[in-house]
Motif scaffolding. Structure first.
Motif, PDB file in Angstrom:
ATOM      1  N   GLY A  34       0.853  -1.173   0.000  1.00 13.59           N
ATOM      2  CA  GLY A  34       0.000   0.000   0.000  1.00 13.59           C
ATOM      3  C   GLY A  34       0.894   1.230   0.000  1.00 13.59           C
ATOM      4  O   GLY A  34       2.003   1.189   0.547  1.00 13.59           O
ATOM      5  N   VAL A  35       0.429   2.296  -0.588  1.00 21.19           N
ATOM      6  CA  VAL A  35       1.263   3.488  -0.696  1.00 21.19           C
ATOM      7  C   VAL A  35       0.424   4.742  -0.485  1.00 21.19           C
ATOM      8  O   VAL A  35      -0.757   4.781  -0.843  1.00 21.19           O
ATOM      9  CB  VAL A  35       1.992   3.537  -2.067  1.00 21.19           C
ATOM     10  CG1 VAL A  35       1.007   3.663  -3.210  1.00 21.19           C
ATOM     11  CG2 VAL A  35       3.023   4.627  -2.109  1.00 21.19           C
ATOM     12  N   ALA A  36       1.063   5.730   0.132  1.00 17.54           N
ATOM     13  CA  ALA A  36       0.436   7.049   0.293  1.00 17.54           C
ATOM     14  C   ALA A  36       1.533   8.093   0.169  1.00 17.54           C
ATOM     15  O   ALA A  36       2.670   7.871   0.605  1.00 17.54           O
ATOM     16  CB  ALA A  36      -0.250   7.155   1.650  1.00 17.54           C
ATOM     17  N   VAL A  43       6.801  13.173   0.531  1.00 20.74           N
ATOM     18  CA  VAL A  43       7.107  12.063   1.432  1.00 20.74           C
ATOM     19  C   VAL A  43       6.189  10.910   1.050  1.00 20.74           C
ATOM     20  O   VAL A  43       4.976  11.093   0.902  1.00 20.74           O
ATOM     21  CB  VAL A  43       6.903  12.461   2.904  1.00 20.74           C
ATOM     22  CG1 VAL A  43       7.137  11.267   3.822  1.00 20.74           C
ATOM     23  CG2 VAL A  43       7.810  13.620   3.275  1.00 20.74           C
ATOM     24  N   THR A  44       6.763   9.713   0.881  1.00 19.74           N
ATOM     25  CA  THR A  44       6.000   8.535   0.481  1.00 19.74           C
ATOM     26  C   THR A  44       6.077   7.490   1.577  1.00 19.74           C
ATOM     27  O   THR A  44       7.157   7.211   2.104  1.00 19.74           O
ATOM     28  CB  THR A  44       6.553   7.948  -0.833  1.00 19.74           C
ATOM     29  OG1 THR A  44       6.557   8.980  -1.819  1.00 19.74           O
ATOM     30  CG2 THR A  44       5.696   6.793  -1.311  1.00 19.74           C
ATOM     31  N   VAL A  45       4.913   6.906   1.904  1.00 24.69           N
ATOM     32  CA  VAL A  45       4.835   5.836   2.896  1.00 24.69           C
ATOM     33  C   VAL A  45       4.362   4.560   2.190  1.00 24.69           C
ATOM     34  O   VAL A  45       3.327   4.573   1.531  1.00 24.69           O
ATOM     35  CB  VAL A  45       3.832   6.190   4.023  1.00 24.69           C
ATOM     36  CG1 VAL A  45       3.728   5.056   5.030  1.00 24.69           C
ATOM     37  CG2 VAL A  45       4.235   7.494   4.706  1.00 24.69           C
ATOM     38  N   TRP A  46       5.152   3.484   2.310  1.00 21.38           N
ATOM     39  CA  TRP A  46       4.762   2.174   1.794  1.00 21.38           C
ATOM     40  C   TRP A  46       4.558   1.248   2.976  1.00 21.38           C
ATOM     41  O   TRP A  46       5.314   1.309   3.954  1.00 21.38           O
ATOM     42  CB  TRP A  46       5.860   1.567   0.936  1.00 21.38           C
ATOM     43  CG  TRP A  46       6.089   2.204  -0.382  1.00 21.38           C
ATOM     44  CD1 TRP A  46       5.369   2.004  -1.528  1.00 21.38           C
ATOM     45  CD2 TRP A  46       7.121   3.106  -0.734  1.00 21.38           C
ATOM     46  NE1 TRP A  46       5.897   2.749  -2.548  1.00 21.38           N
ATOM     47  CE2 TRP A  46       6.972   3.433  -2.088  1.00 21.38           C
ATOM     48  CE3 TRP A  46       8.171   3.682  -0.015  1.00 21.38           C
ATOM     49  CZ2 TRP A  46       7.817   4.304  -2.745  1.00 21.38           C
ATOM     50  CZ3 TRP A  46       9.023   4.548  -0.665  1.00 21.38           C
ATOM     51  CH2 TRP A  46       8.837   4.851  -2.011  1.00 21.38           C
ATOM     52  N   VAL A  47       3.543   0.372   2.889  1.00 21.89           N
ATOM     53  CA  VAL A  47       3.330  -0.656   3.911  1.00 21.89           C
ATOM     54  C   VAL A  47       3.048  -1.987   3.219  1.00 21.89           C
ATOM     55  O   VAL A  47       2.528  -2.017   2.096  1.00 21.89           O
ATOM     56  CB  VAL A  47       2.183  -0.306   4.874  1.00 21.89           C
ATOM     57  CG1 VAL A  47       2.477   0.963   5.650  1.00 21.89           C
ATOM     58  CG2 VAL A  47       0.858  -0.182   4.165  1.00 21.89           C
ATOM     59  N   TRP A  48       3.380  -3.070   3.892  1.00 23.23           N
ATOM     60  CA  TRP A  48       3.095  -4.419   3.386  1.00 23.23           C
ATOM     61  C   TRP A  48       3.025  -5.360   4.570  1.00 23.23           C
ATOM     62  O   TRP A  48       3.501  -5.044   5.666  1.00 23.23           O
ATOM     63  CB  TRP A  48       4.140  -4.864   2.368  1.00 23.23           C
ATOM     64  CG  TRP A  48       5.546  -4.927   2.880  1.00 23.23           C
ATOM     65  CD1 TRP A  48       6.178  -5.998   3.412  1.00 23.23           C
ATOM     66  CD2 TRP A  48       6.485  -3.840   2.944  1.00 23.23           C
ATOM     67  NE1 TRP A  48       7.441  -5.664   3.802  1.00 23.23           N
ATOM     68  CE2 TRP A  48       7.664  -4.348   3.509  1.00 23.23           C
ATOM     69  CE3 TRP A  48       6.441  -2.500   2.565  1.00 23.23           C
ATOM     70  CZ2 TRP A  48       8.791  -3.552   3.720  1.00 23.23           C
ATOM     71  CZ3 TRP A  48       7.564  -1.718   2.774  1.00 23.23           C
ATOM     72  CH2 TRP A  48       8.709  -2.245   3.331  1.00 23.23           C
ATOM     73  N   TYR A  49       2.400  -6.513   4.337  1.00 15.42           N
ATOM     74  CA  TYR A  49       2.270  -7.505   5.404  1.00 15.42           C
ATOM     75  C   TYR A  49       3.590  -8.191   5.665  1.00 15.42           C
ATOM     76  O   TYR A  49       4.312  -8.530   4.742  1.00 15.42           O
ATOM     77  CB  TYR A  49       1.195  -8.539   5.064  1.00 15.42           C
ATOM     78  CG  TYR A  49      -0.191  -7.939   5.101  1.00 15.42           C
ATOM     79  CD1 TYR A  49      -0.800  -7.619   6.301  1.00 15.42           C
ATOM     80  CD2 TYR A  49      -0.889  -7.697   3.920  1.00 15.42           C
ATOM     81  CE1 TYR A  49      -2.061  -7.051   6.346  1.00 15.42           C
ATOM     82  CE2 TYR A  49      -2.155  -7.135   3.948  1.00 15.42           C
ATOM     83  CZ  TYR A  49      -2.725  -6.823   5.160  1.00 15.42           C
ATOM     84  OH  TYR A  49      -3.979  -6.263   5.175  1.00 15.42           O
ATOM     85  N   ALA A  50       3.903  -8.376   6.928  1.00 17.05           N
ATOM     86  CA  ALA A  50       5.160  -9.025   7.322  1.00 17.05           C
ATOM     87  C   ALA A  50       5.150 -10.485   6.972  1.00 17.05           C
ATOM     88  O   ALA A  50       4.172 -11.126   6.870  1.00 17.05           O
ATOM     89  CB  ALA A  50       5.377  -8.867   8.816  1.00 17.05           C
TER      90      ALA A  50
END
Length: 139
Positions: free
Chosen positions: A121-123, A132-139
């Motif tokens: 996911g990105v914002a 500023v970019t934030v990326w998230v993903w499942y561990a």
């Protein structure tokens, strides 16, 4: 008047048996083929997590100056170096434990190496010092 030929009637137990068989077949088919995945798609959920984290960071007061925490870390390389550890700890506290993250500013990044083989996911948040970019993903 003509005499009508006798009509046949289906017995009620035969109708009940047919309805019962159709019901059993329908239940068996539901188990065999499953149902479509419900809820929010994984990518959309990850985008929501990234957006939530970015929104929290974009609205937090800065540690030393500027208008927000994100504007502060994006303002200069010195500010990023000074605030990088605090930014990483804050993002780690914001997100659920089952997520990994990466935050990229014009002056550096914090978090984990972003994998290319998993959904992310990105914002993005525009600041005076850059995006500023934030990326998230499942561990």
């Amino acid at each position: 008047m003509r005499e009508q030929p006798p009509r046949g009637q289906v017995s009620l137990p035969a109708v009940e048996a047919a309805v019962g068989v159709l019901f059993v077949v329908a239940v068996a088919a539901a188990f065999a083929f499953g149902s479509p995945a419900g809820g929010v798609p994984r990518d959309a959920q990850l985008d929501a997590y990234a957006s939530d984290a970015a929104t929290v960071l974009a609205n937090e007061p800065p540690q030393h100056g500027d208008s927000t925490r994100l504007a502060e870390v994006a303002a200069s390389e010195d500010a990023f170096d000074r605030e990088a550890d605090a930014l990483e700890r804050r993002v780690d506290r914001i997100l659920p434990d089952n997520l990994l993250f990466r935050v990229a500013t014009p002056h550096g990044t914090v978090g984990y190496a972003r994998p290319s083989t998993v959904p992310t996911g990105v914002a993005t948040v525009p600041t005076g010092g850059g995006t500023v970019t934030v990326w998230v993903w499942y561990a």
